[in-house]
Design a protein around this motif. Structure first.
Motif: not given
Length: 273
Positions: A3, A6, A72, A78, A85-86, A89, A93
């Motif tokens: 992963e 950011e 997802a 993920a 992966t992001p 996320t 969210a």
């Protein structure tokens, strides 16, 4: 793949899509990770055909991303991938709409067709679904309502058009031509002739003509975008500058010069394009 934090994702976007990286800096800080994930996702879709040895391999790559988005959306773990992966996320969210992401994948399917984009109608739909899809999804992530998102889609399509026209030689070097075949035929051209001689005067004249048409459409487009979603509209600033150059038969500088970056910065600070 492990992963990526950011900062690494932002670095990925800055390296692969510096235009949208700059535009994203004018989004609220809390929304930037989702926009970086969206842009990285868009880059992966765009390179599906370029990185594949044949159309079937490209379709397999697109299916991988389709599966990743659907997993997802279903709340499954993920995939361990620097972009997936992001992206998961952001989906989890509620910042990125899975349906919008799947529509972006669907639009890329046109690039896997052996015959390319047959008609100008197909070409416009492809622009609205790919580059326009990024702008619409980014706008929704920034709080734009569905109507404003469709305005953003049109602005994003103009950026996509400029990208295609300025990249004709680069695409030709990879044996590709993304211009619609009916428009080529009306000018006495074919996809094969563009690939063979991308710098021919007739190719340049067609690109200039299409750029002028795109610039006229962009100038007439609505611009009532919420200030908070301006980052999703900022590619239109670059589109206008690029289409103006292309319509005049000039090249788009690469990398971007200070004038382009300053134009985006000023529009971002004003909160409108």
């Amino acid at each position: 793949m492990p992963e990526a934090p950011e900062a690494d994702l932002a670095g990925f976007v800055r390296a692969h899509d510096p235009d949208r990286f700059l535009c994203t800096l004018f989004a609220p800080a809390a929304a930037r990770p989702a926009l970086f994930a969206l842009t990285a996702f868009n880059h992966e879709l765009a390179r599906a055909r370029e990185a594949a040895s044949n159309p079937i391999a490209a379709q397999i790559r697109l299916q991988w991303w389709r599966d990743a988005v659907e997993e997802a959306a279903a709340g499954r773990p993920a995939r361990r991938h620097e972009v997936a992966t992001p992206l998961a996320t952001a989906i989890g969210a509620g910042l990125l709409d899975p349906a919008a992401l799947l529509a972006m994948i669907e639009a890329r399917e046109a690039e896997t067709e052996e015959d390319g984009l047959e008609t100008e109608q197909d070409f416009v739909a492809w622009l609205r679904g790919t580059s326009g899809g990024w702008s619409a999804a980014a706008g929704r992530a920034l709080g734009a309502d569905p109507e404003a998102a469709e305005v953003l889609r049109a602005l994003g399509a103009a950026y996509g058009l400029a990208g295609v026209l300025r990249s004709v030689p680069a695409h030709a070097a990879r044996g590709r031509c993304l211009l619609p075949r009916d428009r080529l035929a009306a000018t006495g051209l074919s996809a094969e002739s563009v690939v063979a001689t991308p710098h021919a005067p007739t190719v340049g004249a067609l690109a200039a003509e299409m750029a002028a048409e795109g610039l006229e459409a962009l100038r007439g487009a609505r611009r009532d975008i919420p200030r908070g979603a301006v980052a999703a509209a900022l590619p239109a600033v670059l589109a206008a500058r690029d289409l103006m150059r292309l319509a005049a038969g000039r090249e788009v500088p690469a990398p971007r010069g200070i004038g382009d970056r300053l134009a985006v910065t000023l529009a971002g600070l004003r909160g409108r394009v």
